[in-house]
Each structure stands twice: as structure tokens, then as C-alpha cells.
Write a protein that holds these residues in place. Structure first.
Motif, mmCIF file in Angstrom:
data_model
loop_
_atom_site.group_PDB
_atom_site.id
_atom_site.type_symbol
_atom_site.label_atom_id
_atom_site.label_comp_id
_atom_site.label_asym_id
_atom_site.label_seq_id
_atom_site.Cartn_x
_atom_site.Cartn_y
_atom_site.Cartn_z
ATOM 1 N N PRO A 172 -11.278 10.992 3.385
ATOM 2 C CA PRO A 172 -10.985 11.993 2.356
ATOM 3 C C PRO A 172 -11.649 11.710 1.006
ATOM 4 O O PRO A 172 -11.997 12.640 0.286
ATOM 5 N N ASP A 173 -11.880 10.438 0.687
ATOM 6 C CA ASP A 173 -12.513 10.100 -0.587
ATOM 7 C C ASP A 173 -14.040 10.057 -0.490
ATOM 8 O O ASP A 173 -14.719 9.724 -1.451
ATOM 9 N N PRO A 177 -11.748 -2.031 -3.029
ATOM 10 C CA PRO A 177 -12.620 -2.944 -2.285
ATOM 11 C C PRO A 177 -13.547 -2.196 -1.326
ATOM 12 O O PRO A 177 -13.284 -1.053 -0.958
ATOM 13 N N ASP A 178 -14.602 -2.878 -0.934
ATOM 14 C CA ASP A 178 -15.524 -2.329 0.054
ATOM 15 C C ASP A 178 -14.984 -2.672 1.436
ATOM 16 O O ASP A 178 -14.832 -3.844 1.774
ATOM 17 N N ASN A 201 -7.191 -1.230 10.611
ATOM 18 C CA ASN A 201 -6.838 -2.388 9.782
ATOM 19 C C ASN A 201 -7.040 -2.128 8.293
ATOM 20 O O ASN A 201 -7.151 -3.069 7.512
ATOM 21 N N THR A 202 -7.107 -0.863 7.907
ATOM 22 C CA THR A 202 -7.382 -0.505 6.513
ATOM 23 C C THR A 202 -6.350 0.497 6.009
ATOM 24 O O THR A 202 -5.569 1.042 6.806
ATOM 25 N N PRO A 203 -6.367 0.772 4.720
ATOM 26 C CA PRO A 203 -5.471 1.808 4.189
ATOM 27 C C PRO A 203 -5.749 3.211 4.750
ATOM 28 O O PRO A 203 -4.943 4.116 4.557
ATOM 29 N N TYR A 204 -6.842 3.401 5.451
ATOM 30 C CA TYR A 204 -7.172 4.695 6.044
ATOM 31 C C TYR A 204 -6.514 4.896 7.418
ATOM 32 O O TYR A 204 -6.682 5.943 8.029
ATOM 33 N N PHE A 242 -6.467 8.313 9.647
ATOM 34 C CA PHE A 242 -7.260 8.334 10.877
ATOM 35 C C PHE A 242 -6.396 8.707 12.070
ATOM 36 O O PHE A 242 -6.816 9.491 12.923
ATOM 37 N N ASP A 243 -5.202 8.166 12.143
ATOM 38 C CA ASP A 243 -4.309 8.513 13.250
ATOM 39 C C ASP A 243 -4.035 10.010 13.265
ATOM 40 O O ASP A 243 -3.908 10.613 14.327
ATOM 41 N N GLY A 244 -3.947 10.613 12.103
ATOM 42 C CA GLY A 244 -3.670 12.041 12.027
ATOM 43 C C GLY A 244 -4.833 12.928 12.401
ATOM 44 O O GLY A 244 -4.642 14.033 12.905
#
Length: 110
Positions: free
Chosen positions: A7-8, A84-85, A93-96, A100-102
Motif C-alpha cells: 500500500p505504501d 527500515p528497509d 515476517n514483516t509488518p505487511y 498480504f494475508d488479506g
């Protein structure tokens, strides 16, 4: 198949892994020129491999890297909020992960 973009707009998702996207603030003409440069360099990598020319291959790989840095896909991040990159990380394993599951779930089988 359309490319899945976070989204970003910082990453594209390939096989469940994040890859840094090109800087969206690049002017279209500049982005096109850099993309052409990248594609030419990738073709040169393939040609150098075919003929087994290690010096040519090293130069071509350097051109690929330079084009990717200019596009913002490598090197310093192009965003300025201090996030962070997460390049090359598994999305799960990330804030996404929740996002992503959605979006990445296949439709239910009836």
C-alpha cells in the motif's frame, strides 16, 4: 498477472518476498530511461555468460547495480520517514503480513 505492490508503494511482492520498488517520485522520462538502461545491462549479463567472458560479465553486473541504485531499488532507501528497509524479507515476517494475508488468499473453492 498484475504485480502486487504494498500500500505504501515501497515494495513489490514476488513469491511471498518483498523486493524494493523503484522510487515513485522519479519523473516518467527518467524512470523509462533508467529502466531501458537496466534491461540493456541485463541483456549484456546474459550475453557475457553465453560467451564465458568474466570481465564483460563483471562490467555488465556493475551496470545492472548502477541502474538499480539510480531507480531506488538498491542503495539508500528513497523514503524519508525512517522506516527500515525490508528488501528480500518474507512478507509473513514483516509488518505487511496482515495486509498480504488479506490480498493474497486464493478464492475459496466451492
Amino acid at each position: 498477472m498484475p504485480v502486487l505492490i504494498t500500500p505504501d508503494q515501497r515494495y513489490i511482492v514476488v513469491r511471498g518476498r518483498l523486493w524494493r520498488a523503484a522510487n515513485p517520485s522519479l519523473e516518467p522520462a527518467e524512470r523509462d530511461a533508467l529502466t531501458r538502461r537496466l534491461m540493456n545491462a541485463r541483456r549484456e549479463v546474459a550475453a557475457a555468460r553465453r560467451v564465458g567472458d568474466d570481465e564483460r560479465l563483471a562490467r555488465a553486473r556493475g551496470e545492472v547495480d548502477a541502474a538499480k541504485v539510480a531507480l531506488g531499488e538498491r542503495g539508500a532507501v528513497w523514503w524519508t520517514d525512517g522506516a527500515p528497509d525490508l528488501n528480500r524479507k518474507l512478507v509473513k515476517n514483516t509488518p505487511y503480513a496482515r495486509w498480504f494475508d488479506g490480498v493474497a488468499q486464493p478464492p475459496a473453492v466451492r
